[in-house]
Design a protein around this motif. Structure first.
Motif, PDB file in Angstrom:
ATOM      1  N   ARG A 145      -4.885  52.702  93.513  1.00  0.00           N
ATOM      2  CA  ARG A 145      -6.255  53.221  93.440  1.00  0.00           C
ATOM      3  C   ARG A 145      -6.628  52.831  92.780  1.00  0.00           C
ATOM      4  NH1 ARG A 145      -9.833  57.744  95.518  1.00  0.00           N
ATOM      5  NH2 ARG A 145     -11.623  57.285  94.446  1.00  0.00           N
ATOM      6  N   ASN A 146      -6.013  52.145  91.494  1.00  0.00           N
ATOM      7  CA  ASN A 146      -7.003  51.286  90.384  1.00  0.00           C
ATOM      8  C   ASN A 146      -7.621  49.753  91.271  1.00  0.00           C
ATOM      9  OD1 ASN A 146      -6.643  53.164  88.496  1.00  0.00           O
ATOM     10  ND2 ASN A 146      -4.690  51.623  87.428  1.00  0.00           N
ATOM     11  N   ASN A 147      -7.121  49.189  92.141  1.00  0.00           N
ATOM     12  CA  ASN A 147      -6.767  48.136  92.827  1.00  0.00           C
ATOM     13  C   ASN A 147      -8.493  48.761  93.922  1.00  0.00           C
ATOM     14  OD1 ASN A 147      -4.811  45.448  92.608  1.00  0.00           O
ATOM     15  ND2 ASN A 147      -4.381  47.207  92.009  1.00  0.00           N
ATOM     16  N   TYR A 148      -8.297  49.228  94.668  1.00  0.00           N
ATOM     17  CA  TYR A 148      -9.073  50.053  95.273  1.00  0.00           C
ATOM     18  C   TYR A 148     -10.593  50.697  94.384  1.00  0.00           C
ATOM     19  CZ  TYR A 148     -12.016  53.184  98.293  1.00  0.00           C
ATOM     20  OH  TYR A 148     -12.580  53.337  99.149  1.00  0.00           O
ATOM     21  N   ASP A 149     -10.682  51.314  93.635  1.00  0.00           N
ATOM     22  CA  ASP A 149     -12.124  50.877  92.618  1.00  0.00           C
ATOM     23  C   ASP A 149     -12.968  49.772  92.470  1.00  0.00           C
ATOM     24  OD1 ASP A 149     -11.632  53.944  93.159  1.00  0.00           O
ATOM     25  OD2 ASP A 149     -10.354  54.624  91.529  1.00  0.00           O
ATOM     26  N   TYR A 150     -11.508  49.269  91.398  1.00  0.00           N
ATOM     27  CA  TYR A 150     -12.192  47.749  91.503  1.00  0.00           C
ATOM     28  C   TYR A 150     -12.508  46.498  92.251  1.00  0.00           C
ATOM     29  CZ  TYR A 150     -11.945  43.253  89.379  1.00  0.00           C
ATOM     30  OH  TYR A 150     -12.572  42.215  89.199  1.00  0.00           O
ATOM     31  N   ASN A 151     -12.439  46.983  92.944  1.00  0.00           N
ATOM     32  CA  ASN A 151     -12.148  45.760  93.870  1.00  0.00           C
ATOM     33  C   ASN A 151     -14.131  46.323  95.095  1.00  0.00           C
ATOM     34  OD1 ASN A 151     -10.866  43.406  94.794  1.00  0.00           O
ATOM     35  ND2 ASN A 151      -8.636  45.394  94.752  1.00  0.00           N
TER      36      ASN A 151
ATOM     37  N   GLU B 186     -12.617  34.158 106.045  1.00  0.00           N
ATOM     38  CA  GLU B 186     -12.113  33.084 106.154  1.00  0.00           C
ATOM     39  C   GLU B 186     -11.109  33.126 104.975  1.00  0.00           C
ATOM     40  OE1 GLU B 186     -15.415  29.594 106.593  1.00  0.00           O
ATOM     41  OE2 GLU B 186     -16.242  30.022 107.462  1.00  0.00           O
ATOM     42  N   ASP B 187     -11.026  33.289 104.248  1.00  0.00           N
ATOM     43  CA  ASP B 187      -9.775  33.132 103.214  1.00  0.00           C
ATOM     44  C   ASP B 187      -8.869  34.058 104.117  1.00  0.00           C
ATOM     45  OD1 ASP B 187     -11.427  31.860 101.159  1.00  0.00           O
ATOM     46  OD2 ASP B 187     -11.831  33.688 100.027  1.00  0.00           O
ATOM     47  N   LEU B 188      -7.086  33.740 103.076  1.00  0.00           N
ATOM     48  CA  LEU B 188      -6.198  34.645 103.954  1.00  0.00           C
ATOM     49  C   LEU B 188      -5.912  35.588 103.607  1.00  0.00           C
ATOM     50  CD1 LEU B 188      -3.704  31.293 105.327  1.00  0.00           C
ATOM     51  CD2 LEU B 188      -5.388  33.242 106.823  1.00  0.00           C
ATOM     52  N   VAL B 189      -5.361  35.212 102.038  1.00  0.00           N
ATOM     53  CA  VAL B 189      -5.042  36.388 101.162  1.00  0.00           C
ATOM     54  C   VAL B 189      -6.174  37.323 100.865  1.00  0.00           C
ATOM     55  CG1 VAL B 189      -3.615  36.819  98.886  1.00  0.00           C
ATOM     56  CG2 VAL B 189      -3.443  34.548 100.880  1.00  0.00           C
ATOM     57  N   SER B 190      -6.028  38.617 100.711  1.00  0.00           N
ATOM     58  CA  SER B 190      -7.183  40.016 100.446  1.00  0.00           C
ATOM     59  C   SER B 190      -6.321  40.006  99.160  1.00  0.00           C
ATOM     60  CB  SER B 190      -7.400  40.718 102.409  1.00  0.00           C
ATOM     61  OG  SER B 190      -6.087  41.261 101.629  1.00  0.00           O
ATOM     62  N   PRO B 191      -7.550  40.788  98.537  1.00  0.00           N
ATOM     63  CA  PRO B 191      -6.723  41.885  97.510  1.00  0.00           C
ATOM     64  C   PRO B 191      -5.851  43.102  97.777  1.00  0.00           C
ATOM     65  CG  PRO B 191      -9.221  41.485  97.052  1.00  0.00           C
ATOM     66  CD  PRO B 191      -8.772  40.747  98.767  1.00  0.00           C
ATOM     67  N   ILE B 192      -5.785  43.796  96.658  1.00  0.00           N
ATOM     68  CA  ILE B 192      -5.008  44.998  97.595  1.00  0.00           C
ATOM     69  C   ILE B 192      -5.721  45.629  97.555  1.00  0.00           C
ATOM     70  CG2 ILE B 192      -3.405  46.428  96.107  1.00  0.00           C
ATOM     71  CD1 ILE B 192      -1.549  43.991  97.257  1.00  0.00           C
ATOM     72  N   SER B 193      -5.902  47.149  98.981  1.00  0.00           N
ATOM     73  CA  SER B 193      -6.351  47.122  99.363  1.00  0.00           C
ATOM     74  C   SER B 193      -7.817  47.443 100.087  1.00  0.00           C
ATOM     75  CB  SER B 193      -7.000  48.529  97.763  1.00  0.00           C
ATOM     76  OG  SER B 193      -8.252  47.828  97.666  1.00  0.00           O
ATOM     77  N   VAL B 194      -7.517  45.651 100.172  1.00  0.00           N
ATOM     78  CA  VAL B 194      -8.082  45.437 101.137  1.00  0.00           C
ATOM     79  C   VAL B 194      -8.348  44.782 102.408  1.00  0.00           C
ATOM     80  CG1 VAL B 194     -10.628  43.007 101.445  1.00  0.00           C
ATOM     81  CG2 VAL B 194     -10.493  44.915  99.557  1.00  0.00           C
ATOM     82  N   LEU B 195      -8.307  44.503 103.214  1.00  0.00           N
ATOM     83  CA  LEU B 195      -7.716  43.849 104.715  1.00  0.00           C
ATOM     84  C   LEU B 195      -9.482  42.706 105.249  1.00  0.00           C
ATOM     85  CD1 LEU B 195      -5.614  43.920 107.048  1.00  0.00           C
ATOM     86  CD2 LEU B 195      -7.411  44.978 108.168  1.00  0.00           C
TER      87      LEU B 195
END
Length: 334
Positions: free
Chosen positions: A236-242, A265-274
């Motif tokens: 949840r913290n990652n989701y709220d931050y992003n 175009e990046d390959l690696v997304s942050p946690i909670s992001v696709l």
């Protein structure tokens, strides 16, 4: 030990891990969660089941049959284990011990409880392993190295271990290819590849390739069963931050309230992001995937050469990280 004895001991370990009592499992999960808050009970059980799945005599004999293990001259192998998901370093440990080498292991501070438990159980099954394993913080005496880390730490490993044989792994991620012909079941299965272990593994899908002008609604609707993931405080913290970053920067994204989908175009997304990227030409997509093969662990999709939806986190015993044959490396040391 003879190879047959080693195989038997690991098969027995697999049976042991699949038959832990409720009390043992509860205590183990509690200790692992205290060490790493990402290690929830379901993910620990999933990792234990995965290890137990390939620790059977048939799988092990079939896998090891193509290597000259009996000709191995035992060396001290330093293993620097990762800790992003439960027991992620177990395969390296197993390879070292089955190949007949000595193991010098620097465990991750994020996955020490589980790894030590599994090794202690192995020692109970076959006490001859105990003098073969050393838990270390420094491994100056090692003859060869297997190290897993980020791109930054990999550069350090390359410098530090440059004078000795080594296998050094870097950041990798996994992707999925959608054609527009997927079913709701395909999407739900793909959800496993996205959300298992909270997306922290190199086999987790962090990006999807979609046809031009793709309609995301059926895909996102099928992911609704995964909504409870948002209740984990670190996720949840990652989701709220992003989300706050995207809103402040006025960046467009799709939002399910537990997953954000954003073009990149990046390959690696942050946690909670696709991430997603459109394609209009299959040949160009294949060329892109080939050009970035050194950064991609798995390609999930419906084609025969792709991993089926929902199976990215179910590697077989011969599915080596980064595509580097660990057992060939170990058996080739002179």
């Amino acid at each position: 030990m003879l190879l047959n004895d080693r195989i038997k001991s690991f098969e027995t370990l697999g049976i042991r891990l699949k038959n832990l009592s409720e009390e043992e499992l509860e205590e183990l999960c509690l200790g692992a969660k205290n060490e790493n808050a990402w290690f929830v009970d379901d993910n620990i059980k999933l990792a234990l089941d995965g290890v137990g799945l390939f620790l059977n005599k048939t799988n092990l004999e079939s896998w090891l049959g193509s290597y000259q293990i009996n000709a191995v001259n035992p060396k001290k192998i330093g293993v620097i284990a990762a800790g992003n998901i439960p027991l992620v370093g177990f395969h390296d440990v197993m390879c070292v011990l089955l190949s007949g080498h000595y193991l010098m292991i620097k465990m991750s501070s994020k996955d020490g409880v589980l790894m030590r438990f599994v090794l202690e159980e192995l020692f109970k099954i076959e006490p001859k392993y105990k003098p073969q394993v050393t838990f270390v913080e420094r491994m100056n005496e090692a003859d060869a190295f297997i190290a897993t880390g980020s791109d930054n730490t990999a550069r350090y490993f390359e410098y530090y271990f440059k004078d000795k044989p080594n296998v050094i792994r870097r950041n990798r991620t996994s992707v999925a290819v959608l054609t527009g012909k997927e079913t709701a079941e395909d999407f739900r299965n793909l959800g496993h590849d996205i959300f298992q272990y909270y997306g922290l593994g190199c086999r987790n899908v962090s990006k999807v390739f979609v046809p031009k002008d793709y309609n995301f609604s059926p895909f996102l609707d099928a992911l609704k069963p995964y909504e409870p993931i948002i209740h984990h405080h670190k996720y949840r913290n990652n989701y709220d931050y992003n989300k706050s970053i995207y809103l402040v920067n006025s960046e467009p994204f799709l939002d399910t309230e537990f997953l954000m989908v954003r073009e990149s175009e990046d390959l690696v997304s942050p946690i909670s992001v696709l991430y997603y990227q459109e394609y209009s030409d299959n040949k160009m997509l294949v060329s892109y995937l080939n050009d970035n093969a050194d950064k991609i662990q798995c390609v999930v999709g419906a084609d025969d050469d792709q991993i089926p939806f929902g199976q990215a986190q179910q590697p077989g015993v011969s599915d080596y990280a980064d595509g580097v044959d660990t057992m060939a490396f170990l058996t080739g040391l002179s």
